[in-house]
Design a protein around this motif. Sequence first.
Motif, PDB file in Angstrom:
ATOM      1  N   ALA A 215       0.860  -1.185   0.000  1.00 25.73           N
ATOM      2  CA  ALA A 215       0.000   0.000   0.000  1.00 25.73           C
ATOM      3  C   ALA A 215       0.893   1.230   0.000  1.00 25.73           C
ATOM      4  O   ALA A 215       1.766   1.357   0.861  1.00 25.73           O
ATOM      5  CB  ALA A 215      -0.905  -0.009   1.224  1.00 25.73           C
ATOM      6  N   VAL A 216       0.702   2.109  -0.962  1.00 28.56           N
ATOM      7  CA  VAL A 216       1.593   3.260  -1.109  1.00 28.56           C
ATOM      8  C   VAL A 216       0.786   4.520  -1.414  1.00 28.56           C
ATOM      9  O   VAL A 216      -0.347   4.459  -1.892  1.00 28.56           O
ATOM     10  CB  VAL A 216       2.626   3.043  -2.245  1.00 28.56           C
ATOM     11  CG1 VAL A 216       3.542   1.871  -1.938  1.00 28.56           C
ATOM     12  CG2 VAL A 216       1.922   2.817  -3.590  1.00 28.56           C
ATOM     13  N   SER A 217       1.399   5.654  -1.117  1.00 29.53           N
ATOM     14  CA  SER A 217       0.828   6.927  -1.551  1.00 29.53           C
ATOM     15  C   SER A 217       1.471   7.293  -2.887  1.00 29.53           C
ATOM     16  O   SER A 217       2.640   6.964  -3.136  1.00 29.53           O
ATOM     17  CB  SER A 217       1.102   8.020  -0.520  1.00 29.53           C
ATOM     18  OG  SER A 217       2.493   8.262  -0.389  1.00 29.53           O
ATOM     19  N   LYS A 218       0.727   7.962  -3.731  1.00 31.76           N
ATOM     20  CA  LYS A 218       1.278   8.377  -5.024  1.00 31.76           C
ATOM     21  C   LYS A 218       2.456   9.330  -4.840  1.00 31.76           C
ATOM     22  O   LYS A 218       3.407   9.313  -5.630  1.00 31.76           O
ATOM     23  CB  LYS A 218       0.191   9.037  -5.878  1.00 31.76           C
ATOM     24  CG  LYS A 218      -0.825   8.060  -6.462  1.00 31.76           C
ATOM     25  CD  LYS A 218      -1.809   8.788  -7.371  1.00 31.76           C
ATOM     26  CE  LYS A 218      -2.766   7.814  -8.039  1.00 31.76           C
ATOM     27  NZ  LYS A 218      -3.756   8.516  -8.898  1.00 31.76           N
ATOM     28  N   SER A 219       2.403  10.150  -3.792  1.00 32.47           N
ATOM     29  CA  SER A 219       3.508  11.081  -3.548  1.00 32.47           C
ATOM     30  C   SER A 219       4.787  10.328  -3.215  1.00 32.47           C
ATOM     31  O   SER A 219       5.881  10.729  -3.634  1.00 32.47           O
ATOM     32  CB  SER A 219       3.143  12.039  -2.407  1.00 32.47           C
ATOM     33  OG  SER A 219       2.853  11.333  -1.212  1.00 32.47           O
ATOM     34  N   ALA A 220       4.684   9.204  -2.487  1.00 32.09           N
ATOM     35  CA  ALA A 220       5.868   8.410  -2.162  1.00 32.09           C
ATOM     36  C   ALA A 220       6.428   7.745  -3.409  1.00 32.09           C
ATOM     37  O   ALA A 220       7.650   7.673  -3.602  1.00 32.09           O
ATOM     38  CB  ALA A 220       5.529   7.368  -1.104  1.00 32.09           C
TER      39      ALA A 220
END
Length: 386
Positions: A215-220
């Motif tokens: 699970a990731v953020s697009k910013s990361a």
Amino acid sequence: MYPLLYWISIFCGAMALGALAFQALCLMGAWDFRGQKTPPGGARLPVSILKPLKGADPEMYEGFRSHCVQDYSDYEIIFGVNEAGDAAVPFVEKLKAEFPHVPIKLMVCNEVLGANRKVSNLAQMLKQAKYDHVVINDSDIRVPRDYLRRVMAWFAPEVDGQKVGMVTCLYRAIAGRTWWSKMESLGVTMDFMPPVLAARYLEGRVYFGLGSTMAVSKSAVEAMGGLESIADYLADDYELATRIADAGYTVVLGDVVVETYVADYNFKQFFDHQVRWGRAVRSSRPGGYAGVAVTFGLFWSLLAIVTSGGAGWSWVVLGVNLVARLGVTQVVGIGIVQHKQAWSLIWMMPLRDLLAPVIWLLSLGGGTVVWRGETFRLRGGKLFPR
């Protein structure tokens, strides 16, 4: 001067003691993981689930269904295939018919951005995801109803002020019908999950990801260079997590455990899969993979018995290693991973422990891996068509 066998027995005994230390580290890692404070839940951030597909996997449809019955409100599911005729497509169409209220999209990802077609597809799918957070997991993963709620809770802003960029999860492997399927299932529980907890404890933070959940953020993802930057790497889960951590984000090993179903492997399929795993780890963390040699406690204990002529101390070392191995299986495999099959498969442990050094040795050398029926050369962690 002592004979050569004496010194060999001493070396084997020392390695067996090193394996005991490793088992103790796994137990400490399990204790530390159990003490991790999980976030309360908070705001439920909307999320896109990305599932790259190629072919059909065991229990795949039930895995798909588990993502459609989540105790969660705002989410969509995007499936990606290389070609419209992929064997997984009918399962996706069936899913859309069964769950018309769930936003489900099927993408045919025509662009080839690198040798790792899974990552190539994911890069194209990510552009179509409408939410700022995405959950990536493998095609054969089955999840509990509270999966999204527990994973996404880590991204809530009130979680200790952490700048969380990625959440990954442990998994249990449910065995199929063949010997080699059962062997792999046991190996995940005994030889893969405990070192994950040990690495988390030893390093003080998480620098790895597991394909069971990323699970990731697009910013990361943007900060680490985008998925396109890892489209040639075999160990894409490791590369993604490491680069996100290097970009200044926290990677979390969440407390939810998911399931995967092991195919009914024959020996060759099992062996190819194990060597691919080994060479993937070696290419990512060569120093750490070399150190795996010290974890073969039963192997070194048996060699100590043989080379010492059955000395009393060597039998004690064997017994303590056996107790430690079973103890870690109970604490991690049963207590944390909740792999209910583990004790029914434990009789396979001696064969597993004798095969493991052979697979490790072969994985140290060579540069060929077989993945989803395709053969690649592996160099510097990257895949090259053969």
